[in-house]
Design a protein around this motif. Sequence first.
Motif, PDB file in Angstrom:
ATOM      1  N   GLY A   1       2.410   4.673  -6.402  1.00  0.00           N
ATOM      2  CA  GLY A   1       2.270   3.988  -5.150  1.00  0.00           C
ATOM      3  C   GLY A   1       1.617   2.938  -5.278  1.00  0.00           C
ATOM      4  N   TYR A   2       1.779   1.963  -4.544  1.00  0.00           N
ATOM      5  CA  TYR A   2       1.289   0.526  -4.769  1.00  0.00           C
ATOM      6  C   TYR A   2      -0.381   0.861  -4.289  1.00  0.00           C
ATOM      7  N   ARG A   3      -1.077  -0.041  -5.224  1.00  0.00           N
ATOM      8  CA  ARG A   3      -2.472  -0.198  -5.001  1.00  0.00           C
ATOM      9  C   ARG A   3      -3.192   1.335  -4.868  1.00  0.00           C
ATOM     10  N   ASP A   4      -2.764   2.247  -5.818  1.00  0.00           N
ATOM     11  CA  ASP A   4      -3.378   3.505  -5.959  1.00  0.00           C
ATOM     12  C   ASP A   4      -4.952   3.474  -6.106  1.00  0.00           C
ATOM     13  N   ALA A   5      -5.494   4.065  -5.322  1.00  0.00           N
ATOM     14  CA  ALA A   5      -7.085   3.821  -5.333  1.00  0.00           C
ATOM     15  C   ALA A   5      -7.607   4.002  -6.606  1.00  0.00           C
ATOM     16  N   GLU A   6      -7.106   5.384  -7.264  1.00  0.00           N
ATOM     17  CA  GLU A   6      -8.041   5.315  -8.558  1.00  0.00           C
ATOM     18  C   GLU A   6      -7.559   4.665  -9.724  1.00  0.00           C
ATOM     19  N   VAL A   7      -6.359   4.183  -9.777  1.00  0.00           N
ATOM     20  CA  VAL A   7      -5.963   3.068 -10.728  1.00  0.00           C
ATOM     21  C   VAL A   7      -6.667   1.790 -10.351  1.00  0.00           C
ATOM     22  N   GLU A   8      -6.576   1.342  -9.194  1.00  0.00           N
ATOM     23  CA  GLU A   8      -7.327   0.238  -8.747  1.00  0.00           C
ATOM     24  C   GLU A   8      -8.863   0.241  -9.221  1.00  0.00           C
TER      25      GLU A   8
ATOM     26  N   GLU B   1       0.959  -1.159   0.046  1.00  0.00           N
ATOM     27  CA  GLU B   1       0.046  -0.021   0.224  1.00  0.00           C
ATOM     28  C   GLU B   1       0.908   1.215  -0.163  1.00  0.00           C
ATOM     29  N   GLY B   2       0.719   2.217  -0.900  1.00  0.00           N
ATOM     30  CA  GLY B   2       1.386   3.175  -0.890  1.00  0.00           C
ATOM     31  C   GLY B   2       2.838   3.203  -1.292  1.00  0.00           C
ATOM     32  N   CYS B   3       3.782   3.578  -0.351  1.00  0.00           N
ATOM     33  CA  CYS B   3       5.186   3.279  -0.153  1.00  0.00           C
ATOM     34  C   CYS B   3       5.467   2.230   0.543  1.00  0.00           C
ATOM     35  N   ARG B   4       4.355   1.392   1.128  1.00  0.00           N
ATOM     36  CA  ARG B   4       4.808   0.271   1.926  1.00  0.00           C
ATOM     37  C   ARG B   4       4.639  -1.081   1.494  1.00  0.00           C
ATOM     38  N   LEU B   5       5.643  -2.121   1.965  1.00  0.00           N
ATOM     39  CA  LEU B   5       5.208  -3.442   1.663  1.00  0.00           C
ATOM     40  C   LEU B   5       5.268  -4.369   2.783  1.00  0.00           C
ATOM     41  N   TRP B   6       4.643  -5.342   2.957  1.00  0.00           N
ATOM     42  CA  TRP B   6       4.504  -6.320   3.855  1.00  0.00           C
ATOM     43  C   TRP B   6       5.092  -7.775   3.436  1.00  0.00           C
ATOM     44  N   ASP B   7       6.153  -8.376   3.948  1.00  0.00           N
ATOM     45  CA  ASP B   7       6.542  -9.512   3.311  1.00  0.00           C
ATOM     46  C   ASP B   7       5.797 -10.783   3.988  1.00  0.00           C
TER      47      ASP B   7
ATOM     48  N   GLU C   1       6.599  -5.194   7.892  1.00  0.00           N
ATOM     49  CA  GLU C   1       6.449  -3.946   7.025  1.00  0.00           C
ATOM     50  C   GLU C   1       7.727  -3.171   6.676  1.00  0.00           C
ATOM     51  N   TYR C   2       7.738  -2.567   5.508  1.00  0.00           N
ATOM     52  CA  TYR C   2       8.970  -1.999   5.122  1.00  0.00           C
ATOM     53  C   TYR C   2       8.438  -0.780   4.220  1.00  0.00           C
ATOM     54  N   ILE C   3       9.342   0.251   4.458  1.00  0.00           N
ATOM     55  CA  ILE C   3       9.110   1.645   3.491  1.00  0.00           C
ATOM     56  C   ILE C   3      10.056   1.292   2.513  1.00  0.00           C
ATOM     57  N   ASP C   4       9.257   1.027   1.235  1.00  0.00           N
ATOM     58  CA  ASP C   4      10.059   0.487   0.196  1.00  0.00           C
ATOM     59  C   ASP C   4      10.717   1.611  -0.760  1.00  0.00           C
ATOM     60  N   PHE C   5      11.853   1.301  -1.282  1.00  0.00           N
ATOM     61  CA  PHE C   5      12.458   2.042  -2.390  1.00  0.00           C
ATOM     62  C   PHE C   5      12.502   1.320  -3.505  1.00  0.00           C
ATOM     63  N   MET C   6      11.869   0.449  -4.132  1.00  0.00           N
ATOM     64  CA  MET C   6      12.158  -0.490  -5.318  1.00  0.00           C
ATOM     65  C   MET C   6      11.019  -0.521  -6.141  1.00  0.00           C
ATOM     66  N   CYS C   7       9.937  -0.033  -5.295  1.00  0.00           N
ATOM     67  CA  CYS C   7       8.595   0.043  -6.249  1.00  0.00           C
ATOM     68  C   CYS C   7       8.328  -1.020  -7.381  1.00  0.00           C
TER      69      CYS C   7
ATOM     70  N   SER D   1       8.185   6.734  -5.571  1.00  0.00           N
ATOM     71  CA  SER D   1       6.943   7.055  -6.145  1.00  0.00           C
ATOM     72  C   SER D   1       6.245   8.052  -5.629  1.00  0.00           C
ATOM     73  N   ALA D   2       5.302   8.433  -6.453  1.00  0.00           N
ATOM     74  CA  ALA D   2       4.416   9.795  -5.957  1.00  0.00           C
ATOM     75  C   ALA D   2       3.683   9.319  -4.464  1.00  0.00           C
ATOM     76  N   ALA D   3       3.979   8.083  -4.204  1.00  0.00           N
ATOM     77  CA  ALA D   3       3.243   7.926  -2.723  1.00  0.00           C
ATOM     78  C   ALA D   3       4.220   8.127  -1.562  1.00  0.00           C
ATOM     79  N   HIS D   4       5.584   8.370  -1.715  1.00  0.00           N
ATOM     80  CA  HIS D   4       6.324   8.576  -0.828  1.00  0.00           C
ATOM     81  C   HIS D   4       6.315   9.960  -0.430  1.00  0.00           C
ATOM     82  N   ARG D   5       5.936  10.376   0.931  1.00  0.00           N
ATOM     83  CA  ARG D   5       5.398  11.554   1.659  1.00  0.00           C
ATOM     84  C   ARG D   5       6.905  11.855   2.415  1.00  0.00           C
ATOM     85  N   PRO D   6       6.839  13.119   2.816  1.00  0.00           N
ATOM     86  CA  PRO D   6       8.083  13.705   3.233  1.00  0.00           C
ATOM     87  C   PRO D   6       8.264  12.724   4.815  1.00  0.00           C
TER      88      PRO D   6
END
Lengths: 415, 415
Positions: free
Chosen positions: A75-82, A50-56, A61-67, A388-393
């Motif tokens: 971002g993963y599972r972007d609501a509008e795309v899905e 979800e967003g910039c997060r992955l769960w193995d 949980e990870y903050i992901d920088f591989m996308c 990704s665009a889902a990475h927030r500050p």
Amino acid sequence: MPEQTAPDRALPADAALRARAVRVIPGGLWGHMNAARLPASFPQYFGRSEGCRLWDADGNEYIDFMCAYGPVVLGYRDAEVEAAVAARLAKGDIFNGPAPELVELAEALVDTVAHADWAMFQKNGTDATTACVTLARAGTGRRKVLVAKGAYHGAAPWCTPSLVGVTAEDRAHIAEFAYNDIASLQTAAEAAEGELAGVIVSAFRHDARRDQESPAPEFARAVRALCDRTGAALILDDVRAGFRIDIRGSWEPLGVRPDLSAWSKAIANGHPLAAVTGTDRFREAAQSTFMTGSFWCGAAAMAAALVTLRRLRDTDAIQHMKTMGERLREGLAAQARAHGVALRQTGPAQMPMLLFDDDPDLAKGDSFVKEALARGVYLHPWHNMFLSAAHRPEDIDLALEATDAALRETARRFS
Amino acid sequence: MPEQTAPDRALPADAALRARAVRVIPGGLWGHMNAARLPASFPQYFGRSEGCRLWDADGNEYIDFMCAYGPVVLGYRDAEVEAAVAARLAKGDIFNGPAPELVELAEALVDTVAHADWAMFQKNGTDATTACVTLARAGTGRRKVLVAKGAYHGAAPWCTPSLVGVTAEDRAHIAEFAYNDIASLQTAAEAAEGELAGVIVSAFRHDARRDQESPAPEFARAVRALCDRTGAALILDDVRAGFRIDIRGSWEPLGVRPDLSAWSKAIANGHPLAAVTGTDRFREAAQSTFMTGSFWCGAAAMAAALVTLRRLRDTDAIQHMKTMGERLREGLAAQARAHGVALRQTGPAQMPMLLFDDDPDLAKGDSFVKEALARGVYLHPWHNMFLSAAHRPEDIDLALEATDAALRETARRFS
């Protein structure tokens, strides 16, 4: 090798899956996602995103920088795309011909990509790069194609990095030059002796295990001039960088337009799609070759791409990725200075590569990414990464807390 | 050509989409789904599907006998498949590695496919056939691959039906034999002179525009014996026929097992997926080559495949397709007799080909499928068709009402 003291976390679900996989999949997994290419503590299997997060698969949980190695750009599972995918699947994805989304998407690409007079769609980045080579040959009636030494253009026999199972003839008309080296390009072109069909070149030099290189503007212009002079096709491989540098095409800021471009990865925010765009000069070639695939007209991925393209075009998503990448880069640079570690950060900020000085076997890099992983941040030790665009500050700042500890530990271990 | 009096139905939405498409897609569309290959009244664009029904972009409904050229095997938008896809998409499709469905699916294939010790996954049928050729070369250390003349094995340079954009070297080590012709096979093998890496052969001879041919059991056994004798790989191209003939592999009823098989189309009921299965002899080869794709680990298509495989294995779906195909075949045969038309029906009943005697330019076939289309039945004039598990007896009987009128009209026109 120094002792590796990073906590080798227990990943029982992952370990069980690996043990089952190795019986029914050669080597456990093929290709670029094989965790054997990474330090031992990296998970192979994932369950949720979800967003910039992955769960193995074990629920970590990870903050992901591989996308997902690039495809995930909003971002993963972007609501509008899905939602667009679900709406399309509710009516049907695949038929005896395309859905209207095909036309809408081709129009959107032609409207968006500066050089594009037309578009075609496939499933793999390799489909797109191979199609470009075929179209260059069909359009010029010539055979020779120049590629940069060490560049990755896919996993077909003409370009895959391993020569196992490949014949010499698969590469009979492929010749090499050095990226950003105009003299080597001209030497290779002269050797092609009037047989030059095309030059394929990556948007930037994103070879693994080395510092990334932007294309020098004079190099890009030299490629264009060479193709103009010889009639060869300038093929831009924008599979990896596409939609993260400039929505109009990654060489548009340089003022250099390709004849053919290969796209994939980020085009549909993770849904399987690739594309070729081209100029009118290659339209007849595209019409006269035979390329196809059972799923190339699948409408769900095109519905995803329509939303992805629009969002990238109409929002500051690309600038945001760059800004977040710069925030990460600046934070890492300050931490490296503080811990006395020589960390090289190269590539566009939104597609960063991290390498350490004096690290020939990547032991420092492995230590760093293992320590970061143990603290919930997924980095890669020798491949370019992706924002990704889902990475927030606040995600970047959280990640920087982990990298600070990881750099401190790495500095301590290698001091 | 005789006058074509079939009602050329108005398809305003389709016509508008075609007019837009031709500006932004070379020729309007690439490949096998290009409606230019069909009579003019066929729709190019579709909007909706369910079971064995399609609705074109203008809202016209058809009983469909193409199943999207094969991928749809349980029926369009099968509820259980779509629920599995939706559940997977709700957690995520693509990550930095696969989801557990990868292992489950590889295990399911190894449990189901008779020759399979392992499996790998891709996106296109062409990915799978090309991988098999590469693995045959990697595993044998040889280069020559035999293919049946006229067989379709995909759209890569080594096999695509058009030579435009293809170099002679792309096929330097491809040699031809004639399907079902043991002598030609042996002659081709001898010419390979100890360099024979593999023989790739379709599950049955499903070449376009000709009567389909089952593999003669003695031919299949001869291919196996040749490969055993020479050490070459027997590659079964089950991309088109796979999962419709025998769930264990299409040559299992013949008692002949391949070393490598290529699968795609029906494997995930329309979701984009391909697979290679192989024996332990080629496991090391599979591990030592480099093949990959950005979306090959996508879990949604694997979730679809898990349901599809289980349903095909645990229900009478394949027998049902065959029974429905026989119901169609018997009905058509009776109608052809009644109308005095010589209609040739070949291929497995669940993958039927319909061709007319004395029809060199396919004018009779075109007339027939146009008349059927105008009555709500989508048939193909020169490509094998596909039944699905969603075709019910009442669908076949409704379709037969349309074909009766279409055959009567065609008989009248050509008498």
